[in-house]
Design a protein around this motif. Structure first.
Motif, PDB file in Angstrom:
ATOM      1  N   ALA A  39       0.810  -1.226   0.000  1.00 29.25           N
ATOM      2  CA  ALA A  39       0.000   0.000   0.000  1.00 29.25           C
ATOM      3  C   ALA A  39       0.840   1.270   0.000  1.00 29.25           C
ATOM      4  N   PRO A  40       1.922   1.371   0.788  1.00 33.93           N
ATOM      5  CA  PRO A  40       2.713   2.604   0.749  1.00 33.93           C
ATOM      6  C   PRO A  40       3.469   2.758  -0.560  1.00 33.93           C
ATOM      7  N   GLY A  41       3.733   4.006  -0.961  1.00 37.20           N
ATOM      8  CA  GLY A  41       4.684   4.248  -2.026  1.00 37.20           C
ATOM      9  C   GLY A  41       6.079   4.007  -1.488  1.00 37.20           C
ATOM     10  N   GLN A  42       7.022   3.733  -2.370  1.00 37.72           N
ATOM     11  CA  GLN A  42       8.375   3.415  -1.920  1.00 37.72           C
ATOM     12  C   GLN A  42       9.407   4.148  -2.765  1.00 37.72           C
ATOM     13  N   LEU A  43      10.379   4.737  -2.090  1.00 37.79           N
ATOM     14  CA  LEU A  43      11.526   5.353  -2.744  1.00 37.79           C
ATOM     15  C   LEU A  43      12.747   4.549  -2.339  1.00 37.79           C
ATOM     16  N   ILE A  44      13.482   4.028  -3.339  1.00 38.81           N
ATOM     17  CA  ILE A  44      14.651   3.199  -3.077  1.00 38.81           C
ATOM     18  C   ILE A  44      15.864   3.895  -3.659  1.00 38.81           C
ATOM     19  N   PRO A  63      21.677   3.866 -10.351  1.00 38.53           N
ATOM     20  CA  PRO A  63      23.078   3.975  -9.936  1.00 38.53           C
ATOM     21  C   PRO A  63      23.216   4.845  -8.695  1.00 38.53           C
ATOM     22  N   ALA A  64      24.426   4.934  -8.189  1.00 35.19           N
ATOM     23  CA  ALA A  64      24.676   5.694  -6.959  1.00 35.19           C
ATOM     24  C   ALA A  64      24.204   7.135  -7.103  1.00 35.19           C
ATOM     25  N   ILE A  65      23.743   7.680  -5.969  1.00 34.73           N
ATOM     26  CA  ILE A  65      23.201   9.043  -5.794  1.00 34.73           C
ATOM     27  C   ILE A  65      21.919   9.271  -6.593  1.00 34.73           C
ATOM     28  N   HIS A  66      21.236   8.183  -6.956  1.00 32.78           N
ATOM     29  CA  HIS A  66      19.933   8.287  -7.589  1.00 32.78           C
ATOM     30  C   HIS A  66      18.939   7.432  -6.802  1.00 32.78           C
ATOM     31  N   ALA A  67      17.673   7.517  -7.195  1.00 34.27           N
ATOM     32  CA  ALA A  67      16.634   6.767  -6.492  1.00 34.27           C
ATOM     33  C   ALA A  67      15.519   6.402  -7.460  1.00 34.27           C
ATOM     34  N   ALA A  68      14.789   5.343  -7.141  1.00 35.43           N
ATOM     35  CA  ALA A  68      13.634   4.929  -7.935  1.00 35.43           C
ATOM     36  C   ALA A  68      12.375   5.089  -7.097  1.00 35.43           C
ATOM     37  N   TRP A  69      11.353   5.681  -7.709  1.00 37.61           N
ATOM     38  CA  TRP A  69      10.065   5.868  -7.051  1.00 37.61           C
ATOM     39  C   TRP A  69       9.084   4.821  -7.570  1.00 37.61           C
ATOM     40  N   VAL A  70       8.449   4.094  -6.647  1.00 39.47           N
ATOM     41  CA  VAL A  70       7.422   3.102  -6.988  1.00 39.47           C
ATOM     42  C   VAL A  70       6.138   3.521  -6.285  1.00 39.47           C
ATOM     43  N   PRO A  71       5.085   3.901  -7.032  1.00 39.44           N
ATOM     44  CA  PRO A  71       3.836   4.354  -6.413  1.00 39.44           C
ATOM     45  C   PRO A  71       3.140   3.224  -5.644  1.00 39.44           C
ATOM     46  N   PRO A  72       2.158   3.563  -4.824  1.00 40.92           N
ATOM     47  CA  PRO A  72       1.419   2.536  -4.081  1.00 40.92           C
ATOM     48  C   PRO A  72       0.793   1.490  -5.008  1.00 40.92           C
ATOM     49  N   SER A 102       3.357   6.978 -11.763  1.00 42.00           N
ATOM     50  CA  SER A 102       4.020   5.838 -12.387  1.00 42.00           C
ATOM     51  C   SER A 102       5.463   5.772 -11.907  1.00 42.00           C
ATOM     52  N   PRO A 103       6.085   4.586 -11.953  1.00 41.94           N
ATOM     53  CA  PRO A 103       7.472   4.466 -11.493  1.00 41.94           C
ATOM     54  C   PRO A 103       8.402   5.347 -12.313  1.00 41.94           C
ATOM     55  N   GLN A 104       9.446   5.839 -11.670  1.00 40.49           N
ATOM     56  CA  GLN A 104      10.460   6.618 -12.380  1.00 40.49           C
ATOM     57  C   GLN A 104      11.735   6.691 -11.552  1.00 40.49           C
ATOM     58  N   THR A 105      12.822   7.019 -12.224  1.00 41.73           N
ATOM     59  CA  THR A 105      14.095   7.215 -11.547  1.00 41.73           C
ATOM     60  C   THR A 105      14.353   8.708 -11.408  1.00 41.73           C
ATOM     61  N   ILE A 106      14.847   9.118 -10.244  1.00 42.48           N
ATOM     62  CA  ILE A 106      15.083  10.534  -9.991  1.00 42.48           C
ATOM     63  C   ILE A 106      16.499  10.754  -9.465  1.00 42.48           C
TER      64      ILE A 106
END
Length: 261
Positions: A39-44, A63-72, A102-106
């Motif tokens: 249920a929660p969104g997740q930032l990895i 890669p290092a110093i980046h993150a991926a967002w996965v919505p609920p 939607s999922p994305q890398t930031i």
């Protein structure tokens, strides 16, 4: 078998309170988490090394110093590319309304990483107004974060999926589009048209992106630039460097410097 990337004994998102929770993780070996949803969104995010996020819509290399967002409620699997150091943040659905659907890398800003590091020291999440304000900084930083081009979209057509899977298995294979079409039993024009419609990329651009995302993982694992270029099917290192710079905005050598590799 590799251990899970995010240990469920450390944090169970399904039974978490309605507040932001963060955990830090370090491992000297590869870690994997099978396909799942919550249920929660997740930032990895990663500090060293790299991880891969896979969903039905494609895969993201982080890669290092980046993150991926996965919505609920999005199915996703995760794996690290060998040793890594990073973090994971779970955000209650009520706080995800203004975040990407939607999922994305930031790109993970210094502010975002500092806030996560502090929140991770709170085993029960934020408990007072000051802590909740700091936790809100994480939400705001995700909402404002710059999206980066570390996504390989997956085609929906079953024939294109067969081709895509085979390409990612053998990225050095320089079979032409017409040869791939013949292999999959599809007309070349149909293959070309569907690749653009379903992924947003031409066939050649999609294969190039698949190779370059693999290059990010290979470089993060310590492989030499020349070895990466040849293993991915480039005729020479200059062609690889030019393609890498065009996509990611820096040469492989500069990328390694930024990542501290």
């Amino acid at each position: 078998m590799a251990d899970e990337l995010i240990d469920p004994t450390v944090f169970d998102p399904e039974n978490a309170p309605v507040s932001i929770r963060a955990v830090l993780r370090r491992s000297s070996v590869m870690r994997e988490t099978a396909l799942h949803r919550h249920a929660p969104g997740q930032l990895i995010g990663t500090l060293t090394g790299s991880i891969r996020i896979e969903t039905n819509a494609g895969k993201w290399v982080v890669p290092a110093i980046h993150a991926a967002w996965v919505p609920p409620h999005h199915d996703h699997a995760m794996s690290s590319n060998g040793p890594f150091q990073g973090w994971s943040v779970h955000i209650p659905p009520a706080l995800c309304a203004g975040l990407p659907a939607s999922p994305q890398t930031i790109a993970a800003s210094d502010v975002l990483q500092a806030a996560i590091t502090r929140v991770a020291t709170w085993p029960n999440g934020p408990q007072n107004n000051a802590q909740h304000r700091l936790a809100q900084v994480i939400v705001d930083e995700i909402a404002m974060a710059q999206k980066v081009a570390f996504h390989l979209p997956a085609p929906g057509d079953a024939r294109l999926q067969r081709i895509a899977r085979q390409i990612t298995i053998d990225l050095a294979n320089n079979r032409t589009m017409a040869q791939w079409a013949d292999w999959a039993g599809i007309a070349p024009r149909t293959l070309s048209r569907h690749f653009v419609t379903e992924t947003g990329f031409t066939f050649q651009a999609w294969r190039q992106r698949a190779r370059l995302l693999a290059a990010l993982e290979m470089l993060a694992s310590g492989m030499a630039v020349t070895t990466v270029a040849l293993d991915l099917g480039y005729d020479n290192i200059s062609a690889f460097i030019a393609a890498f710079k065009k996509t990611f905005g820096s040469t492989p050598g500069r990328y390694l410097d930024i990542q501290g590799l």
